[in-house]
Motif scaffolding. Structure first.
Motif, PDB file in Angstrom:
ATOM      1  N   TYR A  37     -38.800   9.113  -2.511  1.00 33.00           N
ATOM      2  CA  TYR A  37     -39.327  10.393  -2.088  1.00 33.00           C
ATOM      3  C   TYR A  37     -40.825  10.417  -2.364  1.00 33.00           C
ATOM      4  O   TYR A  37     -41.329   9.640  -3.184  1.00 33.00           O
ATOM      5  CB  TYR A  37     -38.679  11.535  -2.876  1.00 33.00           C
ATOM      6  N   LYS A  52     -29.053   1.634   1.146  1.00 32.76           N
ATOM      7  CA  LYS A  52     -27.710   1.792   0.628  1.00 32.76           C
ATOM      8  C   LYS A  52     -27.304   0.581  -0.202  1.00 32.76           C
ATOM      9  O   LYS A  52     -27.962  -0.462  -0.174  1.00 32.76           O
ATOM     10  CB  LYS A  52     -26.739   2.036   1.771  1.00 32.76           C
ATOM     11  N   ASN A  58     -32.825   3.318   5.996  1.00 35.99           N
ATOM     12  CA  ASN A  58     -33.262   4.394   6.885  1.00 35.99           C
ATOM     13  C   ASN A  58     -34.634   4.853   6.454  1.00 35.99           C
ATOM     14  O   ASN A  58     -34.971   4.790   5.271  1.00 35.99           O
ATOM     15  CB  ASN A  58     -32.292   5.577   6.840  1.00 35.99           C
ATOM     16  N   THR A  60     -37.971   7.836   7.234  1.00 37.08           N
ATOM     17  CA  THR A  60     -38.473   8.991   7.946  1.00 37.08           C
ATOM     18  C   THR A  60     -39.382   8.505   9.065  1.00 37.08           C
ATOM     19  O   THR A  60     -40.002   7.425   8.981  1.00 37.08           O
ATOM     20  CB  THR A  60     -39.236   9.932   6.999  1.00 37.08           C
ATOM     21  N   MET A  98     -29.203   8.145  -4.576  1.00 39.36           N
ATOM     22  CA  MET A  98     -28.859   8.962  -3.423  1.00 39.36           C
ATOM     23  C   MET A  98     -27.353   9.170  -3.323  1.00 39.36           C
ATOM     24  O   MET A  98     -26.572   8.391  -3.866  1.00 39.36           O
ATOM     25  CB  MET A  98     -29.374   8.301  -2.152  1.00 39.36           C
ATOM     26  N   LEU A 101     -23.918   9.439   1.542  1.00 38.70           N
ATOM     27  CA  LEU A 101     -24.468   9.363   2.899  1.00 38.70           C
ATOM     28  C   LEU A 101     -25.917   8.919   2.905  1.00 38.70           C
ATOM     29  O   LEU A 101     -26.461   8.597   3.957  1.00 38.70           O
ATOM     30  CB  LEU A 101     -24.328  10.722   3.596  1.00 38.70           C
ATOM     31  N   THR A 103     -28.425  10.904   2.118  1.00 42.17           N
ATOM     32  CA  THR A 103     -29.188  12.002   2.707  1.00 42.17           C
ATOM     33  C   THR A 103     -29.845  12.919   1.685  1.00 42.17           C
ATOM     34  O   THR A 103     -30.849  13.564   1.985  1.00 42.17           O
ATOM     35  CB  THR A 103     -28.276  12.845   3.610  1.00 42.17           C
ATOM     36  N   THR A 104     -29.267  13.010   0.498  1.00 42.54           N
ATOM     37  CA  THR A 104     -29.818  13.861  -0.550  1.00 42.54           C
ATOM     38  C   THR A 104     -29.716  13.149  -1.892  1.00 42.54           C
ATOM     39  O   THR A 104     -28.921  12.211  -2.035  1.00 42.54           O
ATOM     40  CB  THR A 104     -29.068  15.203  -0.655  1.00 42.54           C
TER      41      THR A 104
END
Length: 122
Positions: A37, A52, A58, A60, A98, A101, A103-104
């Motif tokens: 982040y 992962k 992935n 941004t 994380m 998924l 995602t968060t």
């Protein structure tokens, strides 16, 4: 005790490169999805990249093609290679675990390092 320690930040000119590292201790690193982040002054925290446990990644949109996330499970470390840096990449960069998924964050309140400052300026 779980610890995450980021390093590798610094001052770099636009177009330059940096490699961030996040060393994880106190847990079984290889089973976790990991994320980088960043947070710039006056802005919300932004998810930059995820890797992962199986190696899928992935990014941004703004960093696609410029940043590469990787991990070395033998060293319990996740990396962020940042190329073609822009002034808008200036921020404090953090790594964390994380969710499944990717995602968060796995835990919003815990398991954050101190961050490493990246400043892109001429």
């Amino acid at each position: 005790q779980v610890q995450l320690v980021e390093s590798g930040g610094g001052l770099v000119q636009p177009g330059g490169s940096l490699r961030l590292s996040c060393a994880v201790s106190g847990t079984i690193f290889r089973i976790y999805n990991m994320g980088w982040y960043r947070q710039a002054p006056g802005k919300q925290r932004e998810l930059v990249a995820v890797i992962k446990s199986g190696g899928n990644t992935n990014y941004t949109e703004s960093v696609k093609g410029r940043f590469t996330i990787s991990r070395d499970n033998a060293k319990n470390t996740v990396y962020l290679q940042m190329n073609s840096l822009r002034p808008e990449d200036t921020a404090i960069y953090y790594c964390t675990f994380m969710n499944a998924l990717g995602t968060t964050p796995l835990n919003e309140d815990n398991y954050w390092g101190q961050g490493t400052q990246v400043t892109v300026s001429s």
